[in-house]
Design a protein around this motif. Structure first.
Motif, short mmCIF file in Angstrom:
data_model
loop_
_atom_site.label_atom_id
_atom_site.label_comp_id
_atom_site.label_asym_id
_atom_site.label_seq_id
_atom_site.Cartn_x
_atom_site.Cartn_y
_atom_site.Cartn_z
N ASN A 13 0.78 -1.44 0.04
CA ASN A 13 0.05 -0.01 0.01
C ASN A 13 0.86 1.35 -0.04
N GLU A 49 4.91 -9.53 2.33
CA GLU A 49 5.92 -9.91 2.93
C GLU A 49 6.12 -11.31 2.26
N ARG A 50 5.08 -12.05 2.13
CA ARG A 50 5.20 -13.49 1.72
C ARG A 50 5.71 -13.59 0.30
N ARG A 81 9.10 0.16 11.73
CA ARG A 81 10.02 -0.76 12.14
C ARG A 81 10.09 -1.88 11.08
N ASP A 82 8.80 -2.15 10.32
CA ASP A 82 8.85 -3.14 9.03
C ASP A 82 9.73 -2.42 8.11
N HIS A 136 13.26 -2.86 8.55
CA HIS A 136 13.86 -4.11 8.35
C HIS A 136 13.80 -4.50 6.76
N ILE A 146 17.97 -1.10 15.49
CA ILE A 146 18.01 -2.55 15.47
C ILE A 146 19.47 -3.22 15.43
N ASN A 175 21.17 -4.00 18.93
CA ASN A 175 20.81 -5.51 19.83
C ASN A 175 21.79 -6.45 18.98
N SER A 214 21.98 -9.49 19.10
CA SER A 214 21.43 -10.71 18.89
C SER A 214 20.44 -10.53 17.58
N VAL A 215 19.97 -9.46 17.51
CA VAL A 215 19.00 -9.44 16.41
C VAL A 215 19.45 -8.94 15.26
N LEU A 253 15.35 -16.70 9.61
CA LEU A 253 14.05 -17.49 9.68
C LEU A 253 14.19 -18.47 8.49
N GLY A 275 21.77 -15.43 21.14
CA GLY A 275 21.16 -15.07 19.83
C GLY A 275 20.09 -15.80 19.18
N GLU A 276 19.90 -15.58 18.21
CA GLU A 276 18.59 -15.90 17.61
C GLU A 276 18.63 -17.60 17.60
N SER A 334 5.43 -19.18 5.36
CA SER A 334 6.21 -17.93 5.68
C SER A 334 5.19 -16.92 6.37
N LYS A 393 3.34 -13.72 7.74
CA LYS A 393 2.85 -12.49 7.29
C LYS A 393 3.61 -11.32 8.00
N ARG A 396 6.91 -10.50 11.18
CA ARG A 396 7.83 -11.23 11.99
C ARG A 396 7.35 -11.21 13.33
N HIS A 404 13.32 -8.77 20.48
CA HIS A 404 13.15 -7.35 20.13
C HIS A 404 11.95 -6.74 20.76
N ASN A 430 20.13 -14.62 26.68
CA ASN A 430 20.17 -13.24 26.01
C ASN A 430 19.91 -12.12 26.90
N THR A 472 13.79 -22.48 15.50
CA THR A 472 12.70 -21.85 14.55
C THR A 472 12.23 -22.55 13.28
N LEU A 473 11.32 -22.10 12.55
CA LEU A 473 10.95 -22.94 11.45
C LEU A 473 11.79 -22.81 10.27
#
Lengths: 245, 626
Positions: free
Chosen positions: A42, A92-93, A123-124, A127, A174, A177, A179-180, A185, B269-270, B385, B387, B389, B394, B432, B614-615
């Motif tokens: 959008n 996203e998909r 935020r999105d 990323h 972002i 951190n 760890s992030v 995924l 971590g992740e 997947s 939609k 995250r 975070h 963490n 995770t997946l």
């Protein structure tokens, strides 16, 4: 007769393979001409695409597939260049899968931002920007990036500079951190992310990137009703001219 | 009557539209695209959005979508026909322009006239149809008759069966149990003589049981003995059952020595994604070979594509039809069911793939099977997947900035692994550098609180406080058994806020989805405490039950929510446990994600603290389609 036939066959085979190789080389030569329009859902990518290609207004719905077409521009030396413009769906998909198909021939990226809904989507969007910037091809080839702050015709639109600074702060947060930092995924073997900051405490600036980054405000729709609106996308056309080699 | 009729490309460009209202209906159509088409629910034609009903039709040859929007309260019977006819007309008229992908709307603006004529003719037809007097359905046409035929009962004509029954009325009525009122099973009225006989039977029934009771008077008065209840232990037996003196209570020091110190530092971590399914060495070799083969193939096909593309334009492409796809789809559906995907989900998935491919042209060099397989793979990847995250680390840090704890609730049926996986998540969060409070809201199951106490002891031994006498990294908030879970949860969240804990993990009691009072109490817990994320814990072994569990849990949460305040909360994420017990029958992941539309946040692959992943979408999809 017998010794001639295999010779003829061999000559024919050589001719065919040389034709095929020539074809492949010619096609390879035309690579490196794709401009990708990316952004969240959008944000106005499809309309911007239609404005650039067909120069008219259309109603749009959420895209399920990418749109691609060719566009003629003039480059710095004045000659005509043919670019391929691809509008990647924002969902996203679909976004990741579709975007990967066009990375090899990438010439420039336009990130379209919805200036009105920006505070909710920061935020999105951050990323997405990180994903685009950490793509190895984008990084090594120093592909130029244009941030198009769209929907500037609406009253609630946030200004381009504000978006610029807010995005930088968000990205810094972002990265702070550790760890992030890496999103794992759907890890595939070839996915190598590029580190954009050398240490987690460093503040991120777009100007510190090797890629030429530009910020412009635009309005794909333009003021007025459907049948009578003129968009303000001259800056995008100028950028396209500057980018085409 | 119609609010909107649009024709747009799959790329999102609207080619033509007819609008009956002044309201903008773009958001409604966008919602249709997002929920139905992009989530692979294309098998169902009708979609409800607020007060509107949307029906759509896909044209896969030219990549178009036709959508009709009308008010929910209207019942228009001609919508399907309208969609079909408009599709045919539009295609025939604009075939050339569509093939050349010229999508500027000025090309299609003259469609309005033919559309209005079509619409008018269909509306006329409907009016005439409704004005005709309705003919009464015959027995043969009714659904009951069809069901009887299906079940294998002989389709007798109702009149003949009545005559036969009257002749042999006596035996069947005595055999049949007397039903309410005066009519028997077949609707034949019982005569008064039969009613008397039935009444006699009723009277003699209870008398028989009275005769077998032993005589109470006339015997020696026996002393009353204490009744021995099953399941209750009296004092003598209790002593022999007490094993506690054999066990010396362990001090924390001893516990530390015995604990596996190697666990610490392994989950920073992740989370790691799932691994692939066959043994790793073999698999590496296989994959190398595959990569080499693929590269060669790609090279060949690229160059051959150039030469053959000019041949392709000569040979006509095949069009896929529903009939040509049905044998392959049947096999695909059975294959999915053998991989433990719920039956109705695999049905819906296959329907949506059929809708996506119906009418598409493919080159003659590709088989139908490979096209369907490719499309199914795309759909599965798309379903799995996420939609949006879900990044718990975070969000927890963000909540810290806002000065409140991040609350995670685990719910699910009995025995799926809530407490175990809660402990694993707690370990990961501690690794963490977050401070975690565990809320023991399972006040029903014996041993639940002790289990959490043991976990807390072990976890705090592995992650001692930063300095001597400093605040503990992990704590358990419990109030024993029997109390109200929602109250304990609220107390835990307040305590966490005071003591500056980052995350609160709430463990609830397992409950069956059909148990109405327990679902109500879960809904109340979530409503009162508004957790940041509600995770449904499901085991990977579950089959068709998964759909039922999730649907009922979601419905219970939505039904018992307070409609006045905000959007009702439903399940936000799924934790899939016991993944190490299924080899490649990973269908439960698909069933659960498809039913809720929510992503899988964690996967539990064992019973130690490290077994949290995770997946990995590609691995699961390739295991499903193998």
């Amino acid at each position: 007769m017998d010794p001639i036939i295999p010779i003829v066959v061999a000559v024919v085979a050589v001719v065919i393979t040389s034709i095929v190789l020539l074809w492949v080389c010619l096609r390879r030569g035309s690579k490196g001409r794709t401009i990708c329009l990316v952004g969240l859902s959008n944000s106005g990518k499809t309309l911007l695409y239609m404005r650039l290609i067909h120069n008219n207004f259309v109603r749009t719905q959420t895209s399920m597939k990418e749109n691609k077409a060719t566009l003629k521009t003039t480059n710095k030396s004045g000659s005509e260049v043919v670019l391929e413009v691809v509008d990647i769906p924002g969902n996203e998909r679909l976004r990741n899968r579709t975007w990967r198909q066009y990375i090899d021939a990438l010439l420039g990226v336009i990130i379209v931002i919805d200036s009105v809904n920006f505070p909710q989507e920061t935020r999105d969007l951050a990323h997405l920007v990180i994903e685009v910037l950490s793509e190895p091809t984008v990084h090594t080839r120093r592909i130029p990036i244009l941030f198009a702050c769209n929907k500037q015709d609406l009253a609630l639109a946030i200004s381009c500079d504000d978006i610029h600074t807010t995005l930088e702060n968000e990205i810094t947060q972002i990265f702070s951190n550790p760890s992030v930092q890496l999103d794992s995924l759907d890890q595939t073997k070839e996915l190598k992310r590029v580190k954009l900051v050398s240490s987690p405490d460093e503040k991120f600036f777009f100007s510190s990137l090797a890629n030429p980054v530009e910020y412009i405000s635009c309005s794909a729709r333009g003021k007025g009703d459907e049948n009578n609106c003129t968009p303000e996308i001259n800056k995008i056309s100028k950028w396209l001219n500057a980018v085409s080699l | 009557m119609l609010d909107l009729f649009t024709i747009f490309t799959k790329g999102g460009i609207v080619l033509w539209y007819f609008q009956g209202t002044a309201l903008s209906l773009t958001p409604a159509v966008n919602a249709l695209v997002k929920t139905v088409l992009l989530q692979e629910r294309g098998g169902m034609n009708v979609f409800n959005h607020e007060s509107l009903k949307l029906q759509f039709k896909l044209d896969n040859e030219f990549e178009l979508v036709f959508v009709v929007v009308y008010q929910n309260i209207l019942q228009l019977s001609y919508v399907d026909k309208l969609l079909d006819q408009v599709q045919l007309q539009f295609r025939d008229r604009y075939k050339n322009k569509l093939l050349t992908h010229s999508y500027s709307p000025s090309n299609y603006s003259n469609f309005g006239q033919s559309f209005t004529t079509l619409l008018n003719s269909l509306e006329e037809e409907q009016k005439l149809h409704s004005q005709q007097p309705k003919v009464m359905k015959k027995w043969q046409d009714s659904r009951k008759n069809e069901k009887l035929i299906q079940n294998g009962d002989v389709p007798k004509d109702k009149n003949t069966s009545n005559i036969k029954d009257e002749d042999s009325q006596e035996p069947p009525s005595l055999e049949d149990k007397p039903s309410v009122g005066n009519t028997g099973v077949m609707g034949n009225p019982l005569s008064s003589a039969k009613i008397k006989k039935i009444a006699m039977k009723k009277k003699t029934g209870p008398k028989k049981s009275v005769k077998t009771a032993p005589p109470t008077n006339g015997s020696v008065k026996r002393k009353k003995e204490d009744r021995t209840w099953v399941g209750v232990v009296n004092k003598d037996e209790a002593k022999s059952l007490n094993y506690s003196r054999d066990i010396v209570p362990m001090t924390t020091g001893e516990q530390e020595e015995k604990m596996d110190k190697s666990l610490k530092g392994s989950m920073i971590g992740e989370l790691q994604p799932l691994q692939q399914y066959s043994s790793e060495e073999e698999e590496e070799e296989e994959e190398e070979e595959k990569d080499r083969e693929e590269e060669e193939e790609a090279h060949v096909t690229k160059s051959s594509g150039g030469v053959f593309s000019f041949f392709k334009s000569l040979t006509a492409g095949r069009v896929i039809t529903r009939e040509s796809m049905s044998p392959v789809m049947e096999k695909m559906k059975e294959h999915l069911i053998t991989k433990n995907v719920a039956a109705e989900i695999s049905d819906k998935l296959c329907e949506s793939v059929v809708t996506k491919l119906n009418g598409k042209t493919i080159g003659t060099f590709r088989g139908i099977q490979s096209v369907i397989r490719g499309s199914m793979e795309e759909s599965l990847v798309q379903i799995l997947s996420p939609k949006h995250r879900i990044d718990i680390l975070h969000k927890a840090k963000q909540a810290e900035v806002e000065g409140r704890p991040y609350v995670v609730t685990f719910c699910g049926v009995n025995g799926v692994g809530k407490s175990t996986n809660l402990a694993k998540v707690c370990f990961w969060l501690l690794e963490n550098d977050l401070r975690v409070l565990i809320a023991g809201c399972d006040t029903f199951r014996s041993g639940a609180v002790e289990q959490l106490k043991t976990h807390t002891c072990r976890l705090s031994a592995l992650h001692p406080p930063d300095r001597e006498g400093g605040p503990p990294r992990v704590m358990l908030f419990e109030q024993g058994y029997g109390k109200d879970a929602a109250g304990i949860c609220m107390g835990a969240i307040n305590y966490a806020r005071q003591q500056r804990f980052n995350v609160v993990l709430v463990d609830t009691a397992g409950r069956m989805q059909d148990n109405e009072p327990l679902m109500k109490s879960l809904a109340k817990l979530i409503l009162v405490n508004t957790p940041d994320i509600v995770l449904f814990v499901g085991e990977a072994l579950v089959g068709n039950e998964a759909v039922d569990q999730l649907v009922k849990f979601n419905r219970a949460l939505i039904d018992h929510a307070d409609t006045g305040k905000q959007d009702p909360r439903s399940i936000d994420g799924i934790v899939l446990t016991k993944f190490d017990t299924i080899d490649d029958k990973v269908g439960a992941a698909i069933s659960m994600t498809y039913t809720t539309g929510q992503p899988i946040v964690f996967i539990g692959t064992g019973q130690t603290y490290k077994d949290l992943r995770t997946l990995n979408v590609q691995a699961v999809v390739s295991a499903l389609l193998k």
